[in-house]
Enzyme design. Structure first.
Site, short mmCIF file in Angstrom:
data_model
loop_
_atom_site.label_atom_id
_atom_site.label_comp_id
_atom_site.label_asym_id
_atom_site.label_seq_id
_atom_site.Cartn_x
_atom_site.Cartn_y
_atom_site.Cartn_z
N GLU A 11 -1.41 -16.54 -8.38
CA GLU A 11 -0.55 -15.76 -9.26
C GLU A 11 0.93 -16.04 -9.00
O GLU A 11 1.72 -16.14 -9.94
CB GLU A 11 -0.86 -14.28 -9.11
CG GLU A 11 -2.25 -13.93 -9.62
CD GLU A 11 -2.57 -12.46 -9.58
OE1 GLU A 11 -1.75 -11.65 -9.09
OE2 GLU A 11 -3.67 -12.10 -10.07
N TYR A 41 0.84 -1.19 0.00
CA TYR A 41 0.00 0.00 0.00
C TYR A 41 0.88 1.25 0.00
O TYR A 41 0.61 2.21 -0.71
CB TYR A 41 -0.91 0.02 1.24
CG TYR A 41 -1.95 -1.07 1.25
CD1 TYR A 41 -3.12 -0.95 0.51
CD2 TYR A 41 -1.77 -2.23 2.01
CE1 TYR A 41 -4.07 -1.96 0.53
CE2 TYR A 41 -2.72 -3.23 2.03
CZ TYR A 41 -3.87 -3.10 1.28
OH TYR A 41 -4.81 -4.09 1.29
N ASN A 59 -13.27 -1.30 -4.48
CA ASN A 59 -13.19 -1.74 -5.86
C ASN A 59 -14.41 -2.59 -6.24
O ASN A 59 -14.62 -3.65 -5.67
CB ASN A 59 -11.89 -2.57 -6.02
CG ASN A 59 -11.72 -3.18 -7.38
OD1 ASN A 59 -12.46 -2.91 -8.30
ND2 ASN A 59 -10.73 -4.05 -7.48
N CYS A 111 -7.09 -5.57 -7.01
CA CYS A 111 -6.77 -4.98 -5.71
C CYS A 111 -6.08 -5.98 -4.78
O CYS A 111 -5.37 -5.58 -3.85
CB CYS A 111 -8.03 -4.42 -5.06
SG CYS A 111 -9.39 -5.59 -4.95
N HIS A 112 -6.23 -7.27 -5.05
CA HIS A 112 -5.58 -8.28 -4.22
C HIS A 112 -4.05 -8.21 -4.34
O HIS A 112 -3.35 -8.74 -3.48
CB HIS A 112 -6.07 -9.69 -4.58
CG HIS A 112 -5.77 -10.08 -6.00
ND1 HIS A 112 -6.61 -9.74 -7.05
CD2 HIS A 112 -4.73 -10.76 -6.53
CE1 HIS A 112 -6.09 -10.21 -8.17
NE2 HIS A 112 -4.94 -10.83 -7.89
#
Length: 165
Positions: free
Chosen positions: A152, A92, A113, A121-122
């Protein structure tokens, strides 16, 4: 439960989907046992194909019309989120510095979001750990974020041997 145009299956939950005309405008994480839609219109079928491509390749670029609704600041943060590569989470604080704002403001925009996964946003995490997700610090929302990050990262480390699109 709010009215959805479709409810789609996902590996870690189900997804409530809303469209405005042809544009996807909302994607909500639902409990895994929410009943999945048996009949999908063309918009939902296209979204389902795009999500399937993402489940197989987290670097997949979505090719469908989606329109997030938010404040100018939220839109600026969400556009920045779409530039964070899959498997490369950012804090962040780092995103806030890039945008010239505060980490807490970035966190609030991420939490608001309306199109998670498409606007990833993850991929924004705390300096020490995963951080919050969808205005929550524990529970199912964090389980979803953790699953998406692992999905991911594992694909980026060769955990998913399938070819990129």
């Amino acid at each position: 439960m709010p009215a959805y145009d479709a409810i789609l299956a996902a590996p870690m939950c189900t997804l409530g989907v809303r469209f405005t005309g042809d544009a996807l405008t909302r994607l909500d994480y639902l409990l895994a046992d929410a009943p999945v839609s048996t009949r999908l219109d063309a918009r939902a079928r296209q979204l389902n194909r795009e999500l399937d491509a993402y489940w197989h390749n987290p670097a997949h670029l979505f090719d469908l019309l989606f329109v997030p609704r938010g404040t100018p600041f939220q839109l600026r943060v969400w556009h920045a989120l779409m530039r964070i590569p899959a498997g490369k989470p950012m804090t962040y604080g780092a995103l806030a510095k890039r945008l010239g704002t505060a980490a807490r403001a970035v966190g609030q925009a991420c939490a608001s979001n309306p199109l998670p996964i498409l606007i990833p946003c993850h991929r924004v995490v705390a300096a020490s750990g995963v951080g919050g997700f969808m205005h929550a610090a524990t529970g199912a929302p964090l389980d979803v974020k953790t699953w998406l990050l692992a999905h991911e990262l594992n694909a980026g480390e060769g955990g998913d041997e399938r070819r990129a699109d």
